[in-house]
Design a protein around this motif. Structure first.
Motif, PDB file in Angstrom:
ATOM      1  N   MET A   1     -21.229  -3.442  -8.257  1.00  0.00           N
ATOM      2  CA  MET A   1     -20.043  -2.733  -8.672  1.00  0.00           C
ATOM      3  C   MET A   1     -18.991  -2.746  -7.566  1.00  0.00           C
ATOM      4  N   LYS A   2     -19.437  -2.562  -6.342  1.00  0.00           N
ATOM      5  CA  LYS A   2     -18.527  -2.550  -5.209  1.00  0.00           C
ATOM      6  C   LYS A   2     -17.860  -3.919  -5.040  1.00  0.00           C
ATOM      7  N   LYS A   3     -18.612  -4.986  -5.263  1.00  0.00           N
ATOM      8  CA  LYS A   3     -18.062  -6.343  -5.141  1.00  0.00           C
ATOM      9  C   LYS A   3     -17.014  -6.605  -6.218  1.00  0.00           C
ATOM     10  N   ILE A   4     -17.229  -6.080  -7.395  1.00  0.00           N
ATOM     11  CA  ILE A   4     -16.272  -6.271  -8.484  1.00  0.00           C
ATOM     12  C   ILE A   4     -14.960  -5.555  -8.172  1.00  0.00           C
ATOM     13  N   LEU A   5     -15.044  -4.343  -7.654  1.00  0.00           N
ATOM     14  CA  LEU A   5     -13.845  -3.605  -7.286  1.00  0.00           C
ATOM     15  C   LEU A   5     -13.061  -4.309  -6.185  1.00  0.00           C
ATOM     16  N   ILE A   6     -13.747  -4.833  -5.205  1.00  0.00           N
ATOM     17  CA  ILE A   6     -13.093  -5.564  -4.120  1.00  0.00           C
ATOM     18  C   ILE A   6     -12.428  -6.820  -4.664  1.00  0.00           C
ATOM     19  N   LEU A   7     -13.107  -7.518  -5.550  1.00  0.00           N
ATOM     20  CA  LEU A   7     -12.559  -8.724  -6.149  1.00  0.00           C
ATOM     21  C   LEU A   7     -11.310  -8.404  -6.970  1.00  0.00           C
ATOM     22  N   LEU A   8     -11.337  -7.330  -7.737  1.00  0.00           N
ATOM     23  CA  LEU A   8     -10.173  -6.921  -8.514  1.00  0.00           C
ATOM     24  C   LEU A   8      -9.004  -6.535  -7.611  1.00  0.00           C
ATOM     25  N   TYR A   9      -9.300  -5.855  -6.532  1.00  0.00           N
ATOM     26  CA  TYR A   9      -8.277  -5.452  -5.580  1.00  0.00           C
ATOM     27  C   TYR A   9      -7.617  -6.670  -4.938  1.00  0.00           C
ATOM     28  N   LEU A  10      -8.425  -7.642  -4.525  1.00  0.00           N
ATOM     29  CA  LEU A  10      -7.883  -8.860  -3.909  1.00  0.00           C
ATOM     30  C   LEU A  10      -7.055  -9.659  -4.915  1.00  0.00           C
ATOM     31  N   THR A  11      -7.493  -9.696  -6.153  1.00  0.00           N
ATOM     32  CA  THR A  11      -6.739 -10.394  -7.193  1.00  0.00           C
ATOM     33  C   THR A  11      -5.390  -9.729  -7.404  1.00  0.00           C
ATOM     34  N   PHE A  12      -5.391  -8.414  -7.430  1.00  0.00           N
ATOM     35  CA  PHE A  12      -4.143  -7.679  -7.581  1.00  0.00           C
ATOM     36  C   PHE A  12      -3.194  -7.958  -6.420  1.00  0.00           C
ATOM     37  N   LEU A  13      -3.710  -7.956  -5.205  1.00  0.00           N
ATOM     38  CA  LEU A  13      -2.868  -8.223  -4.039  1.00  0.00           C
ATOM     39  C   LEU A  13      -2.265  -9.621  -4.083  1.00  0.00           C
ATOM     40  N   SER A  14      -3.049 -10.588  -4.469  1.00  0.00           N
ATOM     41  CA  SER A  14      -2.531 -11.956  -4.518  1.00  0.00           C
ATOM     42  C   SER A  14      -1.483 -12.098  -5.607  1.00  0.00           C
ATOM     43  N   PHE A  15      -1.671 -11.422  -6.746  1.00  0.00           N
ATOM     44  CA  PHE A  15      -0.672 -11.489  -7.808  1.00  0.00           C
ATOM     45  C   PHE A  15       0.615 -10.795  -7.392  1.00  0.00           C
ATOM     46  N   SER A  16       0.529  -9.664  -6.723  1.00  0.00           N
ATOM     47  CA  SER A  16       1.738  -8.953  -6.314  1.00  0.00           C
ATOM     48  C   SER A  16       2.529  -9.776  -5.304  1.00  0.00           C
ATOM     49  N   ASN A  17       1.869 -10.495  -4.415  1.00  0.00           N
ATOM     50  CA  ASN A  17       2.568 -11.371  -3.478  1.00  0.00           C
ATOM     51  C   ASN A  17       3.219 -12.532  -4.220  1.00  0.00           C
ATOM     52  N   TYR A  18       2.533 -13.079  -5.218  1.00  0.00           N
ATOM     53  CA  TYR A  18       3.077 -14.171  -6.014  1.00  0.00           C
ATOM     54  C   TYR A  18       4.333 -13.707  -6.753  1.00  0.00           C
ATOM     55  N   ALA A  19       4.264 -12.541  -7.353  1.00  0.00           N
ATOM     56  CA  ALA A  19       5.400 -12.019  -8.114  1.00  0.00           C
ATOM     57  C   ALA A  19       6.596 -11.761  -7.196  1.00  0.00           C
ATOM     58  N   ALA A  20       6.351 -11.261  -6.007  1.00  0.00           N
ATOM     59  CA  ALA A  20       7.443 -10.948  -5.086  1.00  0.00           C
ATOM     60  C   ALA A  20       8.140 -12.216  -4.596  1.00  0.00           C
ATOM     61  N   THR A  21       7.401 -13.297  -4.433  1.00  0.00           N
ATOM     62  CA  THR A  21       8.016 -14.524  -3.942  1.00  0.00           C
ATOM     63  C   THR A  21       8.621 -15.376  -5.051  1.00  0.00           C
ATOM     64  N   HIS A  22       8.094 -15.298  -6.262  1.00  0.00           N
ATOM     65  CA  HIS A  22       8.573 -16.147  -7.351  1.00  0.00           C
ATOM     66  C   HIS A  22       9.575 -15.463  -8.276  1.00  0.00           C
ATOM     67  N   TYR A  23       9.723 -14.181  -8.161  1.00  0.00           N
ATOM     68  CA  TYR A  23      10.692 -13.446  -8.970  1.00  0.00           C
ATOM     69  C   TYR A  23      11.607 -12.648  -8.041  1.00  0.00           C
ATOM     70  N   PRO A  24      12.691 -13.270  -7.556  1.00  0.00           N
ATOM     71  CA  PRO A  24      13.537 -12.597  -6.568  1.00  0.00           C
ATOM     72  C   PRO A  24      14.280 -11.381  -7.121  1.00  0.00           C
ATOM     73  N   HIS A  25      14.483 -11.314  -8.421  1.00  0.00           N
ATOM     74  CA  HIS A  25      15.173 -10.167  -9.005  1.00  0.00           C
ATOM     75  C   HIS A  25      14.151  -9.090  -9.334  1.00  0.00           C
ATOM     76  N   SER A  26      13.645  -8.478  -8.314  1.00  0.00           N
ATOM     77  CA  SER A  26      12.598  -7.483  -8.502  1.00  0.00           C
ATOM     78  C   SER A  26      13.182  -6.165  -8.977  1.00  0.00           C
ATOM     79  N   VAL A  27      12.326  -5.248  -9.302  1.00  0.00           N
ATOM     80  CA  VAL A  27      12.745  -3.944  -9.812  1.00  0.00           C
ATOM     81  C   VAL A  27      13.583  -3.204  -8.783  1.00  0.00           C
ATOM     82  N   THR A  28      13.215  -3.277  -7.516  1.00  0.00           N
ATOM     83  CA  THR A  28      13.969  -2.566  -6.494  1.00  0.00           C
ATOM     84  C   THR A  28      15.386  -3.115  -6.368  1.00  0.00           C
TER      85      THR A  28
END
Length: 85
Positions: A1-28
């Motif tokens: 269970m702990k490994k799954i949570l870590i994997l989900l967290y890392l996936t989320f981090l990588s997606f958020s970095n991808y979104a920030a670099t590929h979509y310059p018109h961010s919400v902020t």
């Protein structure tokens, strides 16, 4: 269970970095652009308007103020005009 949570967290981090670099018109970026609206300077007025020529402002005899949309909602307690919004 702990490994799954870590994997989900890392996936989320990588997606958020991808979104920030590929979509310059961010919400902020969008939120920092303040839209100006018009309100009647009366205690009985209840709406904000997209233009000064909105017919909802025709009966305003207390003067028309140009304010940011966020101030119209937060500071003055106004809602969008049913005619121009």
């Amino acid at each position: 269970m702990k490994k799954i949570l870590i994997l989900l967290y890392l996936t989320f981090l990588s997606f958020s970095n991808y979104a920030a670099t590929h979509y310059p018109h961010s919400v902020t970026t969008i939120q920092t652009k303040a839209k100006n609206v018009y309100i009647c300077n009366s205690s009985r007025a209840y709406a904000y308007h997209s233009s000064e020529s909105c017919r909802g402002l025709n009966r305003c005899s207390h003067g028309v103020l140009k304010v940011s949309q966020s101030d119209a909602v937060r500071k003055y307690g106004r809602k969008p005009c049913k005619i121009c919004y």
